[in-house]
Design a protein around this motif. Structure first.
Motif, PDB file in Angstrom:
ATOM      1  N   SER A  51      32.100  46.451  51.641  1.00 14.38           N
ATOM      2  CA  SER A  51      33.532  46.396  51.915  1.00 14.38           C
ATOM      3  C   SER A  51      34.328  47.048  50.800  1.00 14.38           C
ATOM      4  O   SER A  51      35.217  47.878  51.058  1.00 14.38           O
ATOM      5  CB  SER A  51      33.975  44.936  52.097  1.00 14.38           C
ATOM      6  OG  SER A  51      35.386  44.838  52.128  1.00 14.38           O
ATOM      7  N   PHE A  52      34.029  46.698  49.558  1.00 14.76           N
ATOM      8  CA  PHE A  52      34.784  47.275  48.442  1.00 14.76           C
ATOM      9  C   PHE A  52      34.585  48.786  48.355  1.00 14.76           C
ATOM     10  O   PHE A  52      35.544  49.533  48.112  1.00 14.76           O
ATOM     11  CB  PHE A  52      34.388  46.621  47.122  1.00 14.76           C
ATOM     12  CG  PHE A  52      35.107  47.219  45.941  1.00 14.76           C
ATOM     13  CD1 PHE A  52      36.444  46.947  45.720  1.00 14.76           C
ATOM     14  CD2 PHE A  52      34.446  48.078  45.068  1.00 14.76           C
ATOM     15  CE1 PHE A  52      37.128  47.529  44.649  1.00 14.76           C
ATOM     16  CE2 PHE A  52      35.115  48.650  44.000  1.00 14.76           C
ATOM     17  CZ  PHE A  52      36.459  48.367  43.794  1.00 14.76           C
ATOM     18  N   ALA A  69      42.196  47.341  47.394  1.00 14.99           N
ATOM     19  CA  ALA A  69      40.782  47.384  47.783  1.00 14.99           C
ATOM     20  C   ALA A  69      40.094  46.053  47.499  1.00 14.99           C
ATOM     21  O   ALA A  69      39.314  45.555  48.326  1.00 14.99           O
ATOM     22  CB  ALA A  69      40.071  48.519  47.044  1.00 14.99           C
ATOM     23  N   LEU A  70      40.379  45.461  46.347  1.00 13.77           N
ATOM     24  CA  LEU A  70      39.810  44.153  46.019  1.00 13.77           C
ATOM     25  C   LEU A  70      40.333  43.079  46.957  1.00 13.77           C
ATOM     26  O   LEU A  70      39.577  42.199  47.396  1.00 13.77           O
ATOM     27  CB  LEU A  70      40.137  43.798  44.567  1.00 13.77           C
ATOM     28  CG  LEU A  70      39.366  44.575  43.498  1.00 13.77           C
ATOM     29  CD1 LEU A  70      39.980  44.346  42.119  1.00 13.77           C
ATOM     30  CD2 LEU A  70      37.893  44.167  43.492  1.00 13.77           C
ATOM     31  N   ALA A  71      41.630  43.151  47.281  1.00 10.06           N
ATOM     32  CA  ALA A  71      42.202  42.178  48.215  1.00 10.06           C
ATOM     33  C   ALA A  71      41.557  42.316  49.589  1.00 10.06           C
ATOM     34  O   ALA A  71      41.310  41.321  50.280  1.00 10.06           O
ATOM     35  CB  ALA A  71      43.713  42.361  48.307  1.00 10.06           C
ATOM     36  N   GLY A  72      41.282  43.559  50.004  1.00  6.71           N
ATOM     37  CA  GLY A  72      40.604  43.772  51.274  1.00  6.71           C
ATOM     38  C   GLY A  72      39.222  43.157  51.298  1.00  6.71           C
ATOM     39  O   GLY A  72      38.784  42.602  52.319  1.00  6.71           O
ATOM     40  N   THR A  73      38.517  43.232  50.174  1.00  4.48           N
ATOM     41  CA  THR A  73      37.200  42.591  50.069  1.00  4.48           C
ATOM     42  C   THR A  73      37.338  41.074  50.084  1.00  4.48           C
ATOM     43  O   THR A  73      36.504  40.373  50.682  1.00  4.48           O
ATOM     44  CB  THR A  73      36.490  43.058  48.786  1.00  4.48           C
ATOM     45  OG1 THR A  73      36.366  44.494  48.829  1.00  4.48           O
ATOM     46  CG2 THR A  73      35.112  42.447  48.663  1.00  4.48           C
ATOM     47  N   ALA A  74      38.382  40.554  49.448  1.00  6.71           N
ATOM     48  CA  ALA A  74      38.629  39.107  49.487  1.00  6.71           C
ATOM     49  C   ALA A  74      38.883  38.639  50.918  1.00  6.71           C
ATOM     50  O   ALA A  74      38.468  37.532  51.299  1.00  6.71           O
ATOM     51  CB  ALA A  74      39.819  38.755  48.590  1.00  6.71           C
TER      52      ALA A  74
END
Length: 502
Positions: free
Chosen positions: A24-25, A90-95
């Protein structure tokens, strides 16, 4: 033996979710170095990161997180600041993938929950928006965290950790986006879905007060400029209220598309048709089994309905990327889609051709994954770059409108005085459908301003001089790869167009 087997299964699931999060990241951050200016809001946010200012059109959590990153990396140019913000997204999307997995575990067996995580990680609507320095992905992550925290609070003894988690999650949600206000009634509805007595609810009032004050403390800690200059906050809040209440360029009511605008133009393109259909199957099954399904399933349905209906009711659906208004619905719909798959597997697969069902699952996984990879790939070869190269080859002066170049010259070509433009030595005008398409849509709807009709007529005249149309190699999506029209002024009959603002 059972314990050992169970342990191996847990390890396998943990390893799998770890791989999905890493994937995802990588997908969220691949090709996120496209030029600053392709997304209309990013330049000002990059400036805000560097100079410590803000306009409070949104709360400033994403700016503050980006500033922390920049304090470490020390970028002094906007091009560096925007990259930090994009990596925050991008990190929020992985979260979001992780929180979706945790929510799915409350409704589904482990393997089905992993499927929900995979579909979230490869969902085009989430992957592409995770490339932008914009609040929507970060808010979606915070909103899902809030739902999880509230479920933990209401379904367990309200110990200090559950109070702190709910207060922190809500404070961050409030610091990410104004639409977080809708999370409060959702949170307070959970005990009623769970069948809790009024007395049991009243006994938690002190804990609820603690959550409220902790969320306010987090909000003001992040948004401390409000305390220094409240007028900036009030001005930004008023701007967003006006924007939402009266529309942006176009006024699109829910009835114009029978409450299906975002379903048709945001969710089906962003999730794919099979996922949306299966989500409706899952939603209908939950509604039909309301008394027997888990509280989490009921909350997911309520959350999805609320965060879908409100953007439909709001007349502001700004082109080109209205999908960002329903981003927070996507993870809930994915979980509902997997519930729909699981219900079909339990109730129908024994009675139908099983390979056909497996093909359906394969399509549901492969289709959005292909779209996300393809859209990601083409972020690095935008049509605006092709248009600029075309102009450069001819060594002629050109004017670019909004969304036609990373550093555009005017909001709309329709506002130009063509006689004055000709006399200044300009030969080419460069138009983007991210700008002009809204006016061609608007003239087909009632209740639009004169500006919409005037600009539509102006573009129809301008397009008579089109000498080159540059279409996406794959497709337009969000703020990427518009269709570009290059207009040669020498091909046009004279026509003066009066100057107008947006």
């Amino acid at each position: 033996m059972f314990s050992e087997s169970n342990s191996l299964q847990l390890r396998a699931e943990f390893f799998t979710i770890g791989c999905i999060l890493l994937f995802s990241f990588l997908l969220n951050s691949w090709n996120n170095d496209f030029p600053l200016g392709y997304h209309g809001d990013e330049p000002k946010k990059a400036r805000f990161i560097l100079d410590g200012t803000q306009d409070y059109h949104h709360p400033i959590l994403i700016l503050q997180l980006s500033r922390i990153g920049n304090a470490i990396l020390g970028f002094e140019e906007e091009s560096g600041a925007v990259l930090i913000g994009r990596f925050v997204s991008a990190l929020a999307g992985t979260a979001i993938v992780w929180f979706t997995y945790l929510l799915a575990l409350r409704c589904l067996p482990g393997r089905w929950s992993l499927l929900a995580a995979l579909l979230t990680a490869t969902s085009p609507i989430l992957v592409i928006h995770a490339h932008y320095l914009k609040e929507d992905i970060l808010f979606t992550a915070c909103a899902l965290a809030s739902v999880l925290a509230w479920l933990r609070f209401w379904q367990n003894v309200p110990m200090l950790p559950s109070i702190c988690l709910a207060g922190l999650a809500m404070g961050l949600s409030m610091s990410a986006h104004y639409k977080s206000v809708l999370l409060w009634p959702l949170a307070l509805a959970i005990p009623f879905f769970d069948g809790s007595s009024l007395r049991a609810i009243l006994t938690r009032l002190p804990a609820l007060a603690g959550i409220f004050f902790l969320s306010e403390f987090v909000f003001f800690s992040v948004n401390y400029p409000i305390l220094i200059d409240p007028d900036i906050f009030l001005s930004g809040l008023n701007h967003e209220y006006t924007h939402a209440a009266f529309g942006h360029s176009l006024h699109i009511s829910a009835l114009d598309y029978y409450f299906l605008f975002h379903l048709r133009f945001s969710l089906i393109p962003g999730l794919t048709l099979p996922i949306v259909v299966l989500a409706i199957v899952g939603l209908l099954w939950i509604l039909g089994s309301w008394k027997t399904v888990s509280v989490t399933a009921r909350i997911l349905v309520t959350y999805a309905v609320v965060y879908y209906v409100v953007p439909e009711l709001v007349p502001s659906k700004p082109a080109p990327d209205f999908a960002r208004y329903v981003l927070q619905v996507a993870p809930a719909l994915i979980v509902l889609a997997v519930i729909g798959m699981e219900r079909l597997a339990v109730t129908m697969v024994p009675h139908i051709f099983k390979p056909a069902y497996l093909v359906l699952i394969g399509v549901c996984v492969a289709w959005p994954a292909f779209l996300s990879v393809a859209l990601d790939h083409h972020l690095a070869s935008d049509t605006r770059q092709v248009a600029q190269e075309w102009i450069n080859e001819r060594d002629e002066k050109a004017i670019y409108e909004h969304y036609a170049h990373e550093s555009w010259d005017c909001v709309s070509l329709a506002d130009l005085d063509l006689a004055q433009v000709r006399s200044s030595g300009v030969r080419y005008l460069v138009a983007s459908d991210f700008r002009y398409e809204r006016y061609f849509r608007g003239v087909k709807m009632e209740g639009q301003s004169d500006l919409v009709h005037d600009r539509h007529r102006a573009y129809e005249h301008l397009f008579q001089g089109t000498v080159q149309i540059i279409r996406p190699a794959f497709r337009s999506y969000a703020f990427s790869n518009p269709t570009i029209r290059i207009i040669d002024l020498d091909k046009l009959p004279p026509l003066a167009i009066s100057q107008r603002g947006e």
